[in-house]
Design an enzyme around this catalytic site. Structure first.
Site, PDB file in Angstrom:
ATOM      1  N   PRO A  74     -18.200   2.807  16.288  1.00 19.81           N
ATOM      2  CA  PRO A  74     -16.786   2.973  16.642  1.00 19.81           C
ATOM      3  C   PRO A  74     -16.406   4.464  16.593  1.00 19.81           C
ATOM      4  CG  PRO A  74     -17.068   1.410  14.820  1.00 19.81           C
ATOM      5  CD  PRO A  74     -18.403   1.999  15.097  1.00 19.81           C
ATOM      6  N   LEU A  75     -15.604   4.859  17.559  1.00 18.30           N
ATOM      7  CA  LEU A  75     -15.220   6.262  17.674  1.00 18.30           C
ATOM      8  C   LEU A  75     -14.554   6.766  16.393  1.00 18.30           C
ATOM      9  CD1 LEU A  75     -15.696   8.148  20.036  1.00 18.30           C
ATOM     10  CD2 LEU A  75     -13.274   7.935  20.604  1.00 18.30           C
ATOM     11  N   CYS A  76     -13.734   5.881  15.746  1.00 16.16           N
ATOM     12  CA  CYS A  76     -13.035   6.337  14.544  1.00 16.16           C
ATOM     13  C   CYS A  76     -14.022   6.619  13.416  1.00 16.16           C
ATOM     14  CB  CYS A  76     -11.960   5.344  14.121  1.00 16.16           C
ATOM     15  SG  CYS A  76     -12.601   3.714  13.770  1.00 16.16           S
ATOM     16  N   THR A  77     -15.110   5.860  13.373  1.00 18.56           N
ATOM     17  CA  THR A  77     -16.113   6.114  12.331  1.00 18.56           C
ATOM     18  C   THR A  77     -16.780   7.464  12.548  1.00 18.56           C
ATOM     19  OG1 THR A  77     -16.574   3.767  12.045  1.00 18.56           O
ATOM     20  CG2 THR A  77     -18.263   5.278  11.286  1.00 18.56           C
ATOM     21  N   GLU A  93     -13.912  10.215  12.048  1.00 17.63           N
ATOM     22  CA  GLU A  93     -13.174  10.374  10.796  1.00 17.63           C
ATOM     23  C   GLU A  93     -13.959  10.067   9.530  1.00 17.63           C
ATOM     24  OE1 GLU A  93      -9.725   8.020  11.605  1.00 17.63           O
ATOM     25  OE2 GLU A  93      -9.425   9.228  13.417  1.00 17.63           O
TER      26      GLU A  93
END
Ligand SMILES: [Zn+2]
EC number: 6.2.1.64
Lengths: 415, 500
Positions: free
Chosen positions: A191-194, A197
């Site tokens: 996932p992009l957020c992982t 961030e």
């Protein structure tokens, strides 16, 4: 070999029969890589003499641990050409013709000119297209019965590390490649957020460097996954990021593995899966014994586990069920949502569908000029499409997608 | 090309340690038919160190359709020599030689095999296999025997004892988190984290390990005991769920519930691993023992002294913010390092050394999946088939045993009568399989006679592929080899492992 009660009824004993059958059978081998090299050797030694091979790839140094028809000095040459040359020089009387274009460049007449097609491909897209092509070649009589002379069996092999599978697809008779698309595990994506961030693994840092940092640094340039300079840049950025967070394990080898999605490949697995494929080709061509029904898998990592299973046809298969796609769609949903469904639902798994109806094209993903012209319709609801006379309720739609060689019919049930 | 390492695709499986063992291996191949060259090809490509092909057969017309590593112009030449020359073209890193000598004459000199790490025998006669089996048993050599007849082929492994540290099981995920009995540093860290009054985003990024350690402690304090039965375990999971703010949005809480079972089990080693640690080779390990067994004893001593298992340090990904994840990872890593140091000290004392070989760390890290395989010798199989291990209810296994016995009977017949059987010899073959332990079906006998000594290239290529996979496992000491026979039957496209 003599005759025996386990052979199919129409088996005619005698080596003459076998050599006659193999000598006149035309075999197409798709892929001249890890599986392809083995398949070519096996069919040539099994007595087939009229062979053609398609592969658009050139030889890379990392092929040499298994693609035994190639030498270091062949690096950069076309796989199909080197492989064909080698087989012809080694096996007397065997004719191998090489093609270096994509499989999609060949038409029905070409594929129909072979008796058996054996594929050792490394990607799903080409397999789907080939499967669709071989199905579209089959003709039916007025009673809807298959005309056997239009059927071309497809034998498909695949490997990954210590495991692999070989299957026999007889169009409209057995389950086809599309029937089992649901079994294909999609490539792991983070996932992009992982990755942005909360990175925790070296893979997260590498993916961040590859996608986010590259785009930022070189907005105009596409990452060349085969260029050591580009890969080194990604590696350095990933390493910096990992060091910043205290994450261990970013190496150059791992970077290549993640960015290129490298699948481990070894000579032994390719050898046995190819052999299983060619044993089937031999059985199909000579009636030596009954061909398998219809899927063989081999797992060699922990002991050896194998299974021969009869995969069932999917009665709603896009390719072999001969049924149109039926979608129930709300009048208030947008065209974009339906297209996303065709792309994301595992049942359809399309890449970039183009859709047209009786009133003309509804959406065209390419070329860019046409895409731009039709783009505004993506955000119209079906009610609006009907209002503006782009679509008529009850009309069948025609869908084309790079996964299939021919178009599919789509029935939209508006609610 | 982004790498200049031709072994890139296989290093991702067995790493540089495995590759080193391959590069320094010495393989002896008895026989030079299609089956031999197919097997050896898949070992030359990944880079074994050295091979010898033993055979005095000359290239005939028949070889041209069976063996890819001979050509028309080689007719009449020694086949072992021709095959060797073509195989060496595949990989300049590999050295190889041919020995143009009859197989029986080599078998009469057992010391010939002394320097080889692996012996492979393809298409040997019944008595040759028997002699070779005895030599390997007496001299503690690893052996793979293989055959390819018609649509049938098999391979059989023998070695006294095969030791595997990195078995890399494909079918199970390994956890070693000590949630049942958290070690002090883990407990202290979990307690230092407060769940109250923090923002949702932080609440959703606390690793499930921390959640479970905290909640298990709280539960135990309230109930006076850890969850013991089904009902309490279910209630504990609900308790964990109840602590979330929005269960369906909080992946870390979902992970905590699905991994809650790890809290209920005392951290013990699997019984097969305990058998290894308690094996007499471990108990009696001394300076002269193999490193594997010294490591086993060193670990056993650790366990006796600490009443716990050395921590592996295996740590996988989980929902977490970066900082908590890295902190937790380091807590596990430091603890595993401490445990390793103690095991290492035990190892050094037993071995009488102050070296720190990598094997000790690997041993601690892979403790849960160690494997020792002992193979039944060929001689004991020839005396009596291990029939109990074959489940008669398993149709495929039972049928495969018949096919295997049919091949054995064929071998016996050819040796006994010095000719290939015809359909008139069917009853003789069936009678012989009765003496081997199981009578075969008539149609199987017919099919075997139909095959005779014919070798089909694609069957040899299949067996050669499976054989070389197993050979790589034996040489690298990684992954799990079969025990002990693998049979491929292309009549029915089935393949099974039999423990004979
Ligand atoms: Zn289908």
């Amino acid at each position: 070999m003599n005759t025996s009660s386990l052979s199919p009824k129409d088996f005619i004993p005698g080596e003459d029969t076998m050599s006659m059958l193999t000598e006149y059978a035309r075999v197409l081998v798709i892929g001249a890589g890890g599986l392809g090299c083995e398949i070519l050797k096996d069919i040539a030694l099994s007595g087939f003499k009229d062979i053609e091979v398609i592969d658009l790839d050139t030889i890379d140094i990392t092929n040499l641990n298994r693609q035994f028809l190639f030498r270091k000095e062949n690096v950069g040459e076309y796989k199909a050409e080197v492989a064909a040359r080698f087989i012809q020089s080694r096996v007397l009387g065997c004719k191998v013709k090489a093609h270096t274009q994509p499989i999609q460049d060949f038409d029905e007449d070409f594929y129909s000119s072979f008796h058996i097609i054996i594929a050792g491909l490394d990607n799903i897209e080409a397999r789907r297209w080939l499967n669709s092509m071989l199905h579209s070649m089959v003709k039916f009589d007025e009673n809807g019965e298959i005309l056997p002379e239009t059927v071309r069996p497809l034998i498909d092999g695949g490997t990954e590390g210590f495991k692999g599978q070989a299957r026999l697809i007889i169009p409209f008779k057995t389950a086809c490649f599309e029937c089992t698309m649901k079994m294909v595990t999609p490539q792991q994506r983070f996932p992009l957020c992982t990755i942005a961030e909360t990175p925790r693994l070296p893979e997260h840092c590498i993916t961040y460097a590859q996608i986010i940092e590259w785009e930022k640094a070189f907005p105009e340039k596409k990452l060349d996954k085969d260029s050591p300079e580009d890969m080194n840049w990604v590696y350095q950025k990933a390493l910096d990021r990992a060091n910043h967070y205290g994450i261990e394990g970013v190496t150059y080898m791992k970077t290549i593995g993640v960015v290129k999605n490298v699948i481990p490949a070894i000579a032994s697995t390719n050898a046995l899966i190819s052999a299983a494929c060619v044993a089937e080709a031999l059985k199909v061509a000579t009636y030596l014994s009954n061909p398998m029904d219809n899927y063989f898998m081999y797992m060699g990592q922990t002991g050896i586990h194998t299974a021969t299973i009869q995969i069932e046809k999917d009665h709603e298969c896009l390719v072999c069920s001969k049924k149109p796609i039926n979608l129930t769609v709300s009048r208030n949903s947008k065209l974009r949502e339906m297209i996303d469904l065709l792309k994301e639902n595992k049942k359809y798994n399309m890449i970039s569908p183009a859709i047209s109806g009786m009133l003309g094209p509804l959406y065209m993903p390419k070329p860019p000029v046409l895409e731009e012209k039709h783009r505004f319709k993506l955000d119209l609801t079906f009610a609006e499409l009907i209002d503006k006379n782009y679509f008529r309720d009850g009309d069948g739609l025609i869908v084309t997608d790079p996964s299939f060689n021919s178009s599919l019919t789509l029935i939209v049930n508006l609610v | 090309m982004a790498t200049d390492n031709k072994y890139d695709r296989q290093l991702r499986l067995w790493g540089s340690e495995g590759q080193h063992l391959l590069n320094t291996s010495r393989v002896c191949m008895l026989g030079s038919s299609g089956l031999s060259s197919e097997s050896l090809k898949n070992l030359v490509l990944p880079g074994i160190g050295f091979f010898t092909i033993v055979d005095d057969t000359l290239v005939t017309e028949r070889d041209l359709g069976e063996n890819f590593f001979v050509t028309q112009s080689d007719l009449g030449k020694p086949r072992a020599d021709v095959v060797k020359t073509y195989l060496l073209e595949l990989n300049p890193d590999v050295q190889g030689e041919s020995l143009i000598q009859s197989i029986p004459s080599v078998l009469s000199n057992p010391s010939f095999f002394q320097t080889y790490s692996l012996i492979i025998a393809c298409q040997l006669s019944f008595s040759e296999i028997r002699t070779l089996g005895a030599i390997c048993e007496q001299n503690n050599k690893k052996l793979i025997v293989a055959k390819s007849n018609g649509l049938l082929g098999y391979l059989r492994i023998y070695c006294k004892e095969h030791l595997v540290i990195e078995s890399k099981p494909s079918d199970k995920e390994i956890y070693d988190l000590r949630l049942y009995e958290p070690f002090p540093e883990l407990l202290a860290y979990a307690e230092s984290i407060s769940l109250d009054g923090i923002q949702d985003i932080y609440h959703s990024h606390i690793p499930f390990i921390v959640l479970l350690v905290k909640f298990l402690k709280e539960w135990t304090e309230t109930h006076g005991t850890k969850p013991r039965n089904m009902e309490e375990k279910t209630r504990f999971k609900d308790f964990v769920k109840g602590k979330s703010r929005d269960f369906f949005a909080q992946l870390n809480f979902q992970e905590a519930v699905s991994k809650a079972y790890l809290c209920f089990l005392e951290e013990k080693l699997p019984s097969e691993v305990m058998d290894i640690l308690n094996d007499e080779k471990s108990v009696n390990a001394d300076v002269n023992s193999e490193d594997f067994w010294i490591c086993a004893k060193a670990v056993k001593e650790f366990m006796d002294r600490n009443q716990t298992v050395p921590l592996s340090g295996i740590f996988s990904d989980m929902t977490s913010d970066t900082n908590s994840y890295i902190t937790l990872q380091n807590i596990y890593k430091n603890r595993a390092d401490c445990d390793y140091i103690e095991v290492l000290q035990n190892y050094q004392r037993i071995k009488g050394t102050n070296q720190e070989p990598e094997i000790v760390r690997q041993f601690c890290k892979n403790l849960q999946t160690l494997e020792v395989t002992r193979f039944r010798s060929l001689e004991s199989e020839f005396l009596s088939i291990n029939a109990e291990s074959i489940d008669e209810d398993e149709f495929e296994e039972s049928k495969s045993l018949e096919w295997y016995l049919a091949l054995r009977a064929l071998d016996w017949f050819i040796q006994d009568q010095n000719r290939e059987p015809t359909q008139d010899d069917k009853e003789t073959l069936i009678k012989h399989t009765e003496t081997l332990g199981k009578s075969i079906a008539s149609e199987i006998a017919e099919e075997i006679i139909r095959f005779g000594k014919s070798e089909l290239h694609c069957i040899s290529a299949f067996i050669g592929g499976a054989l070389s996979q197993e050979a790589v496992k034996l040489i690298t000491h990684q992954y799990t080899p079969i025990n002990n026979t693998f049979l491929f039957n292309s009549v029915h496209t089935t393949a099974v492992v039999l423990n004979l």
